[in-house]
Write a protein that holds these residues in place. Structure first.
Motif, PDB file in Angstrom:
ATOM      1  N   VAL A  24      34.902  48.471  19.290  1.00 55.28           N
ATOM      2  CA  VAL A  24      36.075  49.164  18.759  1.00 55.28           C
ATOM      3  C   VAL A  24      37.190  49.046  19.778  1.00 55.28           C
ATOM      4  O   VAL A  24      37.000  49.343  20.947  1.00 55.28           O
ATOM      5  CB  VAL A  24      35.765  50.657  18.499  1.00 55.28           C
ATOM      6  N   ASP A  25      38.365  48.593  19.348  1.00 60.60           N
ATOM      7  CA  ASP A  25      39.453  48.345  20.288  1.00 60.60           C
ATOM      8  C   ASP A  25      40.217  49.594  20.710  1.00 60.60           C
ATOM      9  O   ASP A  25      40.924  49.578  21.696  1.00 60.60           O
ATOM     10  CB  ASP A  25      40.451  47.346  19.686  1.00 60.60           C
ATOM     11  N   SER A  26      40.082  50.687  19.982  1.00 60.14           N
ATOM     12  CA  SER A  26      40.870  51.866  20.316  1.00 60.14           C
ATOM     13  C   SER A  26      40.172  52.720  21.367  1.00 60.14           C
ATOM     14  O   SER A  26      38.996  52.533  21.653  1.00 60.14           O
ATOM     15  CB  SER A  26      41.111  52.708  19.061  1.00 60.14           C
ATOM     16  N   MET A  27      40.886  53.657  21.960  1.00 61.22           N
ATOM     17  CA  MET A  27      40.364  54.673  22.878  1.00 61.22           C
ATOM     18  C   MET A  27      39.737  54.088  24.143  1.00 61.22           C
ATOM     19  O   MET A  27      38.902  54.698  24.759  1.00 61.22           O
ATOM     20  CB  MET A  27      39.357  55.588  22.181  1.00 61.22           C
ATOM     21  N   ASN A  28      40.118  52.884  24.524  1.00 58.38           N
ATOM     22  CA  ASN A  28      39.620  52.268  25.754  1.00 58.38           C
ATOM     23  C   ASN A  28      38.093  52.313  25.834  1.00 58.38           C
ATOM     24  O   ASN A  28      37.513  52.628  26.862  1.00 58.38           O
ATOM     25  CB  ASN A  28      40.246  52.924  26.989  1.00 58.38           C
ATOM     26  N   THR A  29      37.445  51.993  24.724  1.00 58.48           N
ATOM     27  CA  THR A  29      35.978  52.066  24.695  1.00 58.48           C
ATOM     28  C   THR A  29      35.336  50.967  25.524  1.00 58.48           C
ATOM     29  O   THR A  29      34.158  51.086  25.858  1.00 58.48           O
ATOM     30  CB  THR A  29      35.456  51.994  23.243  1.00 58.48           C
ATOM     31  N   LEU A  30      36.081  49.909  25.827  1.00 53.94           N
ATOM     32  CA  LEU A  30      35.503  48.879  26.680  1.00 53.94           C
ATOM     33  C   LEU A  30      35.193  49.454  28.061  1.00 53.94           C
ATOM     34  O   LEU A  30      34.154  49.164  28.645  1.00 53.94           O
ATOM     35  CB  LEU A  30      36.440  47.677  26.792  1.00 53.94           C
ATOM     36  N   LYS A  31      36.092  50.283  28.567  1.00 50.80           N
ATOM     37  CA  LYS A  31      35.851  50.927  29.864  1.00 50.80           C
ATOM     38  C   LYS A  31      34.646  51.858  29.768  1.00 50.80           C
ATOM     39  O   LYS A  31      33.793  51.878  30.655  1.00 50.80           O
ATOM     40  CB  LYS A  31      37.105  51.692  30.308  1.00 50.80           C
ATOM     41  N   LEU A  32      34.581  52.616  28.690  1.00 50.72           N
ATOM     42  CA  LEU A  32      33.440  53.497  28.477  1.00 50.72           C
ATOM     43  C   LEU A  32      32.154  52.688  28.397  1.00 50.72           C
ATOM     44  O   LEU A  32      31.141  53.034  29.002  1.00 50.72           O
ATOM     45  CB  LEU A  32      33.619  54.319  27.192  1.00 50.72           C
ATOM     46  N   GLY A  33      32.192  51.585  27.667  1.00 57.42           N
ATOM     47  CA  GLY A  33      31.024  50.723  27.537  1.00 57.42           C
ATOM     48  C   GLY A  33      30.574  50.183  28.881  1.00 57.42           C
ATOM     49  O   GLY A  33      29.378  50.111  29.169  1.00 57.42           O
ATOM     50  N   GLU A  34      31.531  49.811  29.720  1.00 58.66           N
ATOM     51  CA  GLU A  34      31.206  49.304  31.056  1.00 58.66           C
ATOM     52  C   GLU A  34      30.488  50.372  31.884  1.00 58.66           C
ATOM     53  O   GLU A  34      29.461  50.109  32.517  1.00 58.66           O
ATOM     54  CB  GLU A  34      32.481  48.865  31.769  1.00 58.66           C
ATOM     55  N   VAL A  35      31.007  51.587  31.852  1.00 57.47           N
ATOM     56  CA  VAL A  35      30.407  52.694  32.611  1.00 57.47           C
ATOM     57  C   VAL A  35      28.980  52.955  32.129  1.00 57.47           C
ATOM     58  O   VAL A  35      28.047  53.076  32.921  1.00 57.47           O
ATOM     59  CB  VAL A  35      31.270  53.971  32.499  1.00 57.47           C
ATOM     60  N   VAL A  36      28.807  53.027  30.809  1.00 58.17           N
ATOM     61  CA  VAL A  36      27.483  53.317  30.250  1.00 58.17           C
ATOM     62  C   VAL A  36      26.511  52.175  30.531  1.00 58.17           C
ATOM     63  O   VAL A  36      25.356  52.410  30.905  1.00 58.17           O
ATOM     64  CB  VAL A  36      27.574  53.615  28.736  1.00 58.17           C
ATOM     65  N   ALA A  37      26.953  50.926  30.365  1.00 54.35           N
ATOM     66  CA  ALA A  37      26.071  49.784  30.615  1.00 54.35           C
ATOM     67  C   ALA A  37      25.612  49.768  32.068  1.00 54.35           C
ATOM     68  O   ALA A  37      24.435  49.523  32.361  1.00 54.35           O
ATOM     69  CB  ALA A  37      26.777  48.482  30.260  1.00 54.35           C
ATOM     70  N   LYS A  38      26.524  50.042  32.991  1.00 56.54           N
ATOM     71  CA  LYS A  38      26.144  50.089  34.409  1.00 56.54           C
ATOM     72  C   LYS A  38      25.140  51.209  34.666  1.00 56.54           C
ATOM     73  O   LYS A  38      24.188  51.040  35.434  1.00 56.54           O
ATOM     74  CB  LYS A  38      27.377  50.277  35.286  1.00 56.54           C
ATOM     75  N   LYS A  39      25.343  52.342  34.026  1.00 60.46           N
ATOM     76  CA  LYS A  39      24.412  53.472  34.190  1.00 60.46           C
ATOM     77  C   LYS A  39      23.033  53.095  33.642  1.00 60.46           C
ATOM     78  O   LYS A  39      22.012  53.402  34.255  1.00 60.46           O
ATOM     79  CB  LYS A  39      24.965  54.706  33.471  1.00 60.46           C
ATOM     80  N   LEU A  40      23.001  52.430  32.501  1.00 62.16           N
ATOM     81  CA  LEU A  40      21.726  51.992  31.928  1.00 62.16           C
ATOM     82  C   LEU A  40      21.006  51.028  32.869  1.00 62.16           C
ATOM     83  O   LEU A  40      19.794  51.098  33.034  1.00 62.16           O
ATOM     84  CB  LEU A  40      21.948  51.338  30.565  1.00 62.16           C
ATOM     85  N   LEU A  41      21.763  50.140  33.513  1.00 66.24           N
ATOM     86  CA  LEU A  41      21.149  49.217  34.466  1.00 66.24           C
ATOM     87  C   LEU A  41      20.548  49.972  35.644  1.00 66.24           C
ATOM     88  O   LEU A  41      19.472  49.635  36.123  1.00 66.24           O
ATOM     89  CB  LEU A  41      22.178  48.194  34.956  1.00 66.24           C
TER      90      LEU A  41
END
Length: 134
Positions: A24-41
């Motif tokens: 989803v392009d709105s709400m800067n979810t790419l940044k959120l996704g990056e944070v969550v993906a790093k946490k999952l790692l």
């Protein structure tokens, strides 16, 4: 999920939600996704979960951040991690059939691809191609 189905969310659930949000392009979810993906790692360090690496690489690629996307893919190669092929399952009369992209192992793959090609031709003729962005 917890309230309606009494299912405790796990790391793969969070990964799926992050993947959806990253699309989803709105709400800067790419940044959120990056944070969550790093946490999952971090959570799954011992398991070397390939999917989280792929998720993070795809998030970087979606941002156009090719340096970090390549860095994550390089880390995967160094750790010997390979992305699993995506697959789908269908239950037909109690028998489950599994399909993967460009699957040639299914006993009826020739007939299946012939049918798909015919359907694609019919869709082109009738101008009923699938709408990606309705």
């Amino acid at each position: 999920m917890e309230k309606d189905f009494e299912i405790q969310p796990s790391a793969p659930h969070y990964c799926c939600v992050t993947d959806m949000l990253g699309r989803v392009d709105s709400m800067n979810t790419l940044k959120l996704g990056e944070v969550v993906a790093k946490k999952l790692l971090e959570m799954e360090k011992a398991g070397n979960i390939t999917g989280y690496h792929v998720l993070l690489s795809n998030i970087y690629a979606e941002e156009g951040n090719w340096v970090n996307a390549d860095k994550v893919r390089k880390e995967m190669r160094e750790k010997g991690l390979q992305k699993e092929v995506g697959s789908s399952w269908i239950d037909i009369g109690g028998s489950v059939a599994r399909f993967t992209s460009k699957d040639q192992d299914h006993p009826h793959s020739d007939k299946i691809y012939e049918m798909l090609e015919g359907l694609a031709m019919e869709m082109k003729k009738s101008d009923r191609s699938p709408q990606i962005n309705p």
